[in-house]
Structure formats: C-alpha cells, structure tokens
Design a protein around this motif. Structure first.
Motif, PDB file in Angstrom:
ATOM      1  N   PRO A   8      16.214   8.680 -11.735  1.00 13.82           N
ATOM      2  CA  PRO A   8      16.533   9.080 -13.102  1.00 13.82           C
ATOM      3  C   PRO A   8      16.964   7.927 -13.996  1.00 13.82           C
ATOM      4  O   PRO A   8      17.288   8.132 -15.155  1.00 13.82           O
ATOM      5  CB  PRO A   8      17.693  10.053 -12.907  1.00 13.82           C
ATOM      6  N   HIS A   9      16.966   6.708 -13.517  1.00 14.01           N
ATOM      7  CA  HIS A   9      17.497   5.575 -14.275  1.00 14.01           C
ATOM      8  C   HIS A   9      16.482   4.933 -15.206  1.00 14.01           C
ATOM      9  O   HIS A   9      16.830   4.040 -15.966  1.00 14.01           O
ATOM     10  CB  HIS A   9      18.072   4.529 -13.313  1.00 14.01           C
ATOM     11  N   ASP A  10      15.227   5.367 -15.135  1.00 13.35           N
ATOM     12  CA  ASP A  10      14.154   4.852 -15.988  1.00 13.35           C
ATOM     13  C   ASP A  10      14.026   3.330 -15.892  1.00 13.35           C
ATOM     14  O   ASP A  10      13.928   2.629 -16.886  1.00 13.35           O
ATOM     15  CB  ASP A  10      14.345   5.302 -17.432  1.00 13.35           C
ATOM     16  N   ILE A  11      14.034   2.839 -14.665  1.00 15.31           N
ATOM     17  CA  ILE A  11      13.839   1.422 -14.371  1.00 15.31           C
ATOM     18  C   ILE A  11      12.370   1.221 -14.019  1.00 15.31           C
ATOM     19  O   ILE A  11      11.791   2.021 -13.291  1.00 15.31           O
ATOM     20  CB  ILE A  11      14.727   0.985 -13.190  1.00 15.31           C
ATOM     21  N   THR A  12      11.766   0.156 -14.525  1.00 11.46           N
ATOM     22  CA  THR A  12      10.368  -0.117 -14.194  1.00 11.46           C
ATOM     23  C   THR A  12      10.225  -1.519 -13.614  1.00 11.46           C
ATOM     24  O   THR A  12      11.012  -2.419 -13.915  1.00 11.46           O
ATOM     25  CB  THR A  12       9.453   0.016 -15.426  1.00 11.46           C
ATOM     26  N   PHE A  13       9.223  -1.661 -12.764  1.00 11.61           N
ATOM     27  CA  PHE A  13       8.862  -2.961 -12.208  1.00 11.61           C
ATOM     28  C   PHE A  13       7.387  -2.937 -11.864  1.00 11.61           C
ATOM     29  O   PHE A  13       6.756  -1.880 -11.872  1.00 11.61           O
ATOM     30  CB  PHE A  13       9.731  -3.318 -10.984  1.00 11.61           C
ATOM     31  N   LYS A  14       6.843  -4.090 -11.591  1.00 12.79           N
ATOM     32  CA  LYS A  14       5.415  -4.216 -11.287  1.00 12.79           C
ATOM     33  C   LYS A  14       5.206  -4.546  -9.815  1.00 12.79           C
ATOM     34  O   LYS A  14       6.054  -5.152  -9.175  1.00 12.79           O
ATOM     35  CB  LYS A  14       4.798  -5.309 -12.140  1.00 12.79           C
ATOM     36  N   THR A  15       4.067  -4.129  -9.303  1.00 12.90           N
ATOM     37  CA  THR A  15       3.647  -4.477  -7.950  1.00 12.90           C
ATOM     38  C   THR A  15       2.143  -4.733  -7.960  1.00 12.90           C
ATOM     39  O   THR A  15       1.413  -4.107  -8.732  1.00 12.90           O
ATOM     40  CB  THR A  15       3.999  -3.378  -6.938  1.00 12.90           C
ATOM     41  N   ASP A  16       1.716  -5.641  -7.106  1.00 13.64           N
ATOM     42  CA  ASP A  16       0.287  -5.921  -7.011  1.00 13.64           C
ATOM     43  C   ASP A  16      -0.413  -5.034  -5.982  1.00 13.64           C
ATOM     44  O   ASP A  16      -1.610  -5.105  -5.796  1.00 13.64           O
ATOM     45  CB  ASP A  16       0.033  -7.390  -6.694  1.00 13.64           C
ATOM     46  N   GLY A  17       0.365  -4.193  -5.293  1.00 11.39           N
ATOM     47  CA  GLY A  17      -0.209  -3.309  -4.292  1.00 11.39           C
ATOM     48  C   GLY A  17      -0.330  -3.939  -2.920  1.00 11.39           C
ATOM     49  O   GLY A  17      -0.684  -3.264  -1.964  1.00 11.39           O
ATOM     50  N   ASP A  18      -0.038  -5.235  -2.801  1.00 10.86           N
ATOM     51  CA  ASP A  18      -0.067  -5.900  -1.499  1.00 10.86           C
ATOM     52  C   ASP A  18       1.298  -5.854  -0.815  1.00 10.86           C
ATOM     53  O   ASP A  18       1.378  -5.931   0.405  1.00 10.86           O
ATOM     54  CB  ASP A  18      -0.510  -7.362  -1.641  1.00 10.86           C
ATOM     55  N   ASP A  19       2.364  -5.751  -1.616  1.00  7.94           N
ATOM     56  CA  ASP A  19       3.719  -5.611  -1.080  1.00  7.94           C
ATOM     57  C   ASP A  19       4.073  -4.136  -1.031  1.00  7.94           C
ATOM     58  O   ASP A  19       3.521  -3.327  -1.775  1.00  7.94           O
ATOM     59  CB  ASP A  19       4.743  -6.316  -1.979  1.00  7.94           C
ATOM     60  N   SER A  20       5.034  -3.782  -0.178  1.00  7.75           N
ATOM     61  CA  SER A  20       5.526  -2.413  -0.194  1.00  7.75           C
ATOM     62  C   SER A  20       6.261  -2.174  -1.504  1.00  7.75           C
ATOM     63  O   SER A  20       6.673  -3.122  -2.196  1.00  7.75           O
ATOM     64  CB  SER A  20       6.462  -2.168   0.991  1.00  7.75           C
ATOM     65  N   VAL A  21       6.447  -0.933  -1.847  1.00  7.08           N
ATOM     66  CA  VAL A  21       7.192  -0.577  -3.054  1.00  7.08           C
ATOM     67  C   VAL A  21       8.602  -1.168  -2.971  1.00  7.08           C
ATOM     68  O   VAL A  21       9.103  -1.726  -3.952  1.00  7.08           O
ATOM     69  CB  VAL A  21       7.245   0.962  -3.225  1.00  7.08           C
ATOM     70  N   LEU A  22       9.223  -1.098  -1.804  1.00 12.95           N
ATOM     71  CA  LEU A  22      10.559  -1.657  -1.631  1.00 12.95           C
ATOM     72  C   LEU A  22      10.565  -3.170  -1.855  1.00 12.95           C
ATOM     73  O   LEU A  22      11.421  -3.683  -2.587  1.00 12.95           O
ATOM     74  CB  LEU A  22      11.105  -1.329  -0.237  1.00 12.95           C
ATOM     75  N   GLU A  23       9.612  -3.873  -1.259  1.00  9.34           N
ATOM     76  CA  GLU A  23       9.546  -5.334  -1.436  1.00  9.34           C
ATOM     77  C   GLU A  23       9.387  -5.696  -2.904  1.00  9.34           C
ATOM     78  O   GLU A  23      10.043  -6.613  -3.405  1.00  9.34           O
ATOM     79  CB  GLU A  23       8.381  -5.929  -0.638  1.00  9.34           C
ATOM     80  N   ALA A  24       8.523  -4.977  -3.606  1.00  7.84           N
ATOM     81  CA  ALA A  24       8.301  -5.254  -5.025  1.00  7.84           C
ATOM     82  C   ALA A  24       9.575  -5.004  -5.830  1.00  7.84           C
ATOM     83  O   ALA A  24       9.908  -5.790  -6.721  1.00  7.84           O
ATOM     84  CB  ALA A  24       7.153  -4.396  -5.552  1.00  7.84           C
ATOM     85  N   ALA A  25      10.301  -3.933  -5.517  1.00  3.35           N
ATOM     86  CA  ALA A  25      11.556  -3.632  -6.220  1.00  3.35           C
ATOM     87  C   ALA A  25      12.585  -4.727  -5.965  1.00  3.35           C
ATOM     88  O   ALA A  25      13.217  -5.225  -6.903  1.00  3.35           O
ATOM     89  CB  ALA A  25      12.097  -2.275  -5.788  1.00  3.35           C
ATOM     90  N   LEU A  26      12.752  -5.108  -4.710  1.00  3.17           N
ATOM     91  CA  LEU A  26      13.731  -6.144  -4.373  1.00  3.17           C
ATOM     92  C   LEU A  26      13.348  -7.482  -5.003  1.00  3.17           C
ATOM     93  O   LEU A  26      14.217  -8.210  -5.505  1.00  3.17           O
ATOM     94  CB  LEU A  26      13.874  -6.275  -2.853  1.00  3.17           C
TER      95      LEU A  26
END
Length: 87
Positions: A8-26
């Motif tokens: 619910p925090h409306d935070i956005t980030f990008k990922t190239d699809g090669d990393d896991s969602v967690l890795e991209a967030a971190l």
C-alpha cells in the motif's frame, strides 16, 4: 525493463527481469521483507495483483496459492510490469 509497484505504500522500482523481484527491490534501496532468499522462510511472500512472473524452479506454493496471486519475491522474476501487495 519492467516497473514494479508496491502497495500500500505506492513505491515503484524497475527490474530487467533477470533478477528476482526481491533482488531488484534491494538493489533499488527498498526495504523489502526477506530473510532466507531461497523461498523457505516466506518473509518475502506477497500477492501479485497485476502482471506475470516466472520462476527458475517450481515455487513451493500450492496451485491455489498461485491462482490467488501469491508469489515468493526472492524467486519470482518479472515478465511484465507488476503491481504487488505487501501485507
């Protein structure tokens, strides 16, 4: 590149699809709940509201959990833009 939106925090980030969602967030400096990073502790479990993901290995989720949108962010890789709900 895909955009991931965390509610619910409306935070956005990008990922190239090669990393896991967690890795991209971190990598983006986002404090995403996690512990083991292998899908055993369920700390990173979140619900996918929109989008699609893939897994390098079959996730430890029941078919019903997957149908309900649950994903392990430490294992899931985006294959489209995502909207995720962190409870």
């Amino acid at each position: 590149m895909y955009q991931v939106r965390l509610l619910p925090h409306d935070i956005t980030f990008k990922t190239d699809g090669d990393d896991s969602v967690l890795e991209a967030a971190l990598n983006a400096g986002i404090a995403f709940p996690n512990r083991c990073q292998v899908g055993a502790c369920a700390m990173c479990l979140c619900r996918k509201l929109q989008g699609t993901v893939r897994y390098p290995l079959e996730p430890m989720l029941t078919e019903r959990e997957q149908e309900e949108g649950w994903i392990f962010a430490c294992q899931a890789m985006a294959t489209s833009d995502l909207v995720l709900q962190l409870d």
